[in-house]
Motif scaffolding. Sequence first.
Motif, PDB file in Angstrom:
ATOM      1  N   SER A  95       0.848  -1.196   0.000  1.00  0.00           N
ATOM      2  CA  SER A  95       0.000   0.000   0.000  1.00  0.00           C
ATOM      3  C   SER A  95       0.880   1.241   0.000  1.00  0.00           C
ATOM      4  O   SER A  95       1.434   1.623   1.032  1.00  0.00           O
ATOM      5  CB  SER A  95      -0.913  -0.004   1.233  1.00  0.00           C
ATOM      6  OG  SER A  95      -1.568   1.234   1.364  1.00  0.00           O
ATOM      7  N   TYR A  96       1.014   1.875  -1.164  1.00  0.00           N
ATOM      8  CA  TYR A  96       1.854   3.071  -1.255  1.00  0.00           C
ATOM      9  C   TYR A  96       1.389   4.150  -0.288  1.00  0.00           C
ATOM     10  O   TYR A  96       2.196   4.872   0.285  1.00  0.00           O
ATOM     11  CB  TYR A  96       1.839   3.615  -2.687  1.00  0.00           C
ATOM     12  CG  TYR A  96       2.659   2.818  -3.667  1.00  0.00           C
ATOM     13  CD1 TYR A  96       4.026   3.050  -3.806  1.00  0.00           C
ATOM     14  CD2 TYR A  96       2.075   1.854  -4.483  1.00  0.00           C
ATOM     15  CE1 TYR A  96       4.788   2.330  -4.724  1.00  0.00           C
ATOM     16  CE2 TYR A  96       2.821   1.135  -5.402  1.00  0.00           C
ATOM     17  CZ  TYR A  96       4.176   1.373  -5.527  1.00  0.00           C
ATOM     18  OH  TYR A  96       4.930   0.660  -6.419  1.00  0.00           O
ATOM     19  N   GLY A  97       0.064   4.278  -0.127  1.00  0.00           N
ATOM     20  CA  GLY A  97      -0.472   5.306   0.752  1.00  0.00           C
ATOM     21  C   GLY A  97       0.010   5.164   2.178  1.00  0.00           C
ATOM     22  O   GLY A  97       0.242   6.167   2.875  1.00  0.00           O
ATOM     23  N   VAL A 143       3.554   6.544   2.413  1.00  0.00           N
ATOM     24  CA  VAL A 143       3.573   8.009   2.389  1.00  0.00           C
ATOM     25  C   VAL A 143       3.095   8.583   3.719  1.00  0.00           C
ATOM     26  O   VAL A 143       3.650   9.564   4.221  1.00  0.00           O
ATOM     27  CB  VAL A 143       2.714   8.545   1.224  1.00  0.00           C
ATOM     28  CG1 VAL A 143       2.592  10.059   1.294  1.00  0.00           C
ATOM     29  CG2 VAL A 143       3.328   8.135  -0.123  1.00  0.00           C
ATOM     30  N   GLU A 188      -3.108   3.727 -10.154  1.00  0.00           N
ATOM     31  CA  GLU A 188      -2.874   4.443  -8.903  1.00  0.00           C
ATOM     32  C   GLU A 188      -1.490   4.179  -8.324  1.00  0.00           C
ATOM     33  O   GLU A 188      -0.951   4.998  -7.570  1.00  0.00           O
ATOM     34  CB  GLU A 188      -3.946   4.106  -7.864  1.00  0.00           C
ATOM     35  CG  GLU A 188      -4.143   2.640  -7.576  1.00  0.00           C
ATOM     36  CD  GLU A 188      -5.234   2.004  -8.404  1.00  0.00           C
ATOM     37  OE1 GLU A 188      -5.894   1.079  -7.895  1.00  0.00           O
ATOM     38  OE2 GLU A 188      -5.413   2.435  -9.558  1.00  0.00           O
ATOM     39  N   ASP A 189      -0.904   3.032  -8.680  1.00  0.00           N
ATOM     40  CA  ASP A 189       0.466   2.743  -8.230  1.00  0.00           C
ATOM     41  C   ASP A 189       1.447   3.729  -8.868  1.00  0.00           C
ATOM     42  O   ASP A 189       2.346   4.246  -8.201  1.00  0.00           O
ATOM     43  CB  ASP A 189       0.867   1.311  -8.591  1.00  0.00           C
ATOM     44  CG  ASP A 189       0.092   0.268  -7.801  1.00  0.00           C
ATOM     45  OD1 ASP A 189      -0.522   0.626  -6.783  1.00  0.00           O
ATOM     46  OD2 ASP A 189       0.113  -0.905  -8.210  1.00  0.00           O
ATOM     47  N   ARG A 235       0.685   6.635  -9.967  1.00  0.00           N
ATOM     48  CA  ARG A 235       0.409   7.944  -9.370  1.00  0.00           C
ATOM     49  C   ARG A 235       1.138   8.112  -8.046  1.00  0.00           C
ATOM     50  O   ARG A 235       1.774   9.143  -7.793  1.00  0.00           O
ATOM     51  CB  ARG A 235      -1.088   8.109  -9.160  1.00  0.00           C
ATOM     52  CG  ARG A 235      -1.478   9.421  -8.484  1.00  0.00           C
ATOM     53  CD  ARG A 235      -2.409   9.164  -7.309  1.00  0.00           C
ATOM     54  NE  ARG A 235      -3.608   8.484  -7.764  1.00  0.00           N
ATOM     55  CZ  ARG A 235      -4.404   7.780  -6.941  1.00  0.00           C
ATOM     56  NH1 ARG A 235      -4.085   7.646  -5.658  1.00  0.00           N
ATOM     57  NH2 ARG A 235      -5.479   7.181  -7.385  1.00  0.00           N
ATOM     58  N   GLU A 236       1.063   7.087  -7.183  1.00  0.00           N
ATOM     59  CA  GLU A 236       1.707   7.182  -5.872  1.00  0.00           C
ATOM     60  C   GLU A 236       3.225   7.190  -5.985  1.00  0.00           C
ATOM     61  O   GLU A 236       3.912   7.843  -5.200  1.00  0.00           O
ATOM     62  CB  GLU A 236       1.238   6.033  -4.979  1.00  0.00           C
ATOM     63  CG  GLU A 236      -0.225   6.141  -4.553  1.00  0.00           C
ATOM     64  CD  GLU A 236      -0.526   7.436  -3.821  1.00  0.00           C
ATOM     65  OE1 GLU A 236       0.296   7.855  -2.988  1.00  0.00           O
ATOM     66  OE2 GLU A 236      -1.586   8.036  -4.084  1.00  0.00           O
ATOM     67  N   ARG A 237       3.758   6.476  -6.968  1.00  0.00           N
ATOM     68  CA  ARG A 237       5.205   6.519  -7.190  1.00  0.00           C
ATOM     69  C   ARG A 237       5.628   7.926  -7.626  1.00  0.00           C
ATOM     70  O   ARG A 237       6.667   8.449  -7.202  1.00  0.00           O
ATOM     71  CB  ARG A 237       5.605   5.477  -8.246  1.00  0.00           C
ATOM     72  CG  ARG A 237       5.494   4.044  -7.755  1.00  0.00           C
ATOM     73  CD  ARG A 237       5.786   3.049  -8.874  1.00  0.00           C
ATOM     74  NE  ARG A 237       7.167   3.140  -9.314  1.00  0.00           N
ATOM     75  CZ  ARG A 237       8.184   2.533  -8.702  1.00  0.00           C
ATOM     76  NH1 ARG A 237       7.964   1.792  -7.624  1.00  0.00           N
ATOM     77  NH2 ARG A 237       9.411   2.647  -9.159  1.00  0.00           N
ATOM     78  N   ARG A 253       4.100  10.611  -6.803  1.00  0.00           N
ATOM     79  CA  ARG A 253       3.997  11.416  -5.587  1.00  0.00           C
ATOM     80  C   ARG A 253       5.250  11.263  -4.722  1.00  0.00           C
ATOM     81  O   ARG A 253       5.748  12.237  -4.145  1.00  0.00           O
ATOM     82  CB  ARG A 253       2.757  10.980  -4.808  1.00  0.00           C
ATOM     83  CG  ARG A 253       2.482  11.736  -3.530  1.00  0.00           C
ATOM     84  CD  ARG A 253       1.301  11.099  -2.823  1.00  0.00           C
ATOM     85  NE  ARG A 253       0.951  11.789  -1.602  1.00  0.00           N
ATOM     86  CZ  ARG A 253       0.035  11.352  -0.729  1.00  0.00           C
ATOM     87  NH1 ARG A 253      -0.606  10.211  -0.979  1.00  0.00           N
ATOM     88  NH2 ARG A 253      -0.240  12.018   0.358  1.00  0.00           N
ATOM     89  N   TYR A 265      -0.931  15.805  -8.570  1.00  0.00           N
ATOM     90  CA  TYR A 265       0.489  15.711  -8.255  1.00  0.00           C
ATOM     91  C   TYR A 265       1.351  16.274  -9.383  1.00  0.00           C
ATOM     92  O   TYR A 265       2.395  16.880  -9.134  1.00  0.00           O
ATOM     93  CB  TYR A 265       0.866  14.269  -7.937  1.00  0.00           C
ATOM     94  CG  TYR A 265       0.132  13.739  -6.733  1.00  0.00           C
ATOM     95  CD1 TYR A 265       0.222  14.391  -5.509  1.00  0.00           C
ATOM     96  CD2 TYR A 265      -0.670  12.611  -6.814  1.00  0.00           C
ATOM     97  CE1 TYR A 265      -0.459  13.921  -4.401  1.00  0.00           C
ATOM     98  CE2 TYR A 265      -1.352  12.134  -5.712  1.00  0.00           C
ATOM     99  CZ  TYR A 265      -1.246  12.795  -4.502  1.00  0.00           C
ATOM    100  OH  TYR A 265      -1.929  12.338  -3.410  1.00  0.00           O
TER     101      TYR A 265
END
Length: 338
Positions: A155-157, A160, A191-192, A194-196, A198, A227
């Motif tokens: 879970s990238y979130g 973070v 979304e992965d 996107r989080e990377r 971020r 982002y």
Amino acid sequence: MIWRKGRQTMENKKCRKRYRLATALCAGVFMLGMVNLAGCQDEEALENQQAYRQLGINKLEEGSYKEAVDAFQKALDQSQATVGEMEIDICYYKATAQYKSGDTKGALTTCKALVDYDKKNAKAYYLRGCIYMQEGDKEHAMEDFRKSFQISGGSYGLYVAAFDNLKNAGWDAEAEEVLEMALKLKPDKPEDYRERGRIYLLQGDYGNAQKELDQAINQKDVKALLYLAQVYEAQGNSKQAESLYENYISQNNSDVSDLVALGDMQMETGNYSQALAFYEKALTVEGLPEEQRLRRNEIIACEQMLDFEAAREKMVTYLKDYPDDEKAQREYVFLQTR
């Protein structure tokens, strides 16, 4: 007969597991008294539980932490020895209130009960890690954070969120370690990427951030626009950033939490016109929990932009809805002189 025996064994294991949690929570957290796993929570008890839970949340938001702990405990007392998602949720709130009230030992006891019940509860490990972090216990904090990452399955979130907490605590090396751990994960969803992106943004690596975010946007991840806008802002390209923000708003008006967070972020950076746009979009949604605060922020943004006429108009309607706000009443006197 073999199948039936196997099924009974599985049911017995589940029953023993529930019993262990109920016993642990009765002793250290719930204090429920007699445990009756066969019993069901009646409708009145459920209504009382929900009411006490909401009271606890309200007290938590007000900063009345001991009163919040008491309300959450009363909510747990209504469980009638049943343990379900509601009770687990209340435990998270209770642990938070306990810690904020200064009862670190009680908060850790609550977290331990949650972990003992479910060894794969990433949220419980993460919460306990945050408590250890606030106490300056680096070894146990990082151990629990790593455990939560492992259980969450990438879970990238969560990475973070841990980074933000560690950074705010002044643990820069550990915060950077967490981001590096996250970048070792393999992305397979929009979304992965996107989080990377971020994460690279947080590291100040704008080139890689843009590459990852472009990947997400190409796969129709609208949130990645936010982002990417921040990447352009960080590079001084405010015109391109504003265009991306407007693109996001046009595609995703319903994501209120993001709009509010963006408005707050723009207020902090002094971009009041953009903050106002985000707040105005968020306020088009009915029943917004933070409506009063957002309407006050609208007025502040107008004042900062020296648009006193708009600020006065907004203040008039604000005071009709919130006449007891003495600070706003004094501010209105000031606005009338501008």
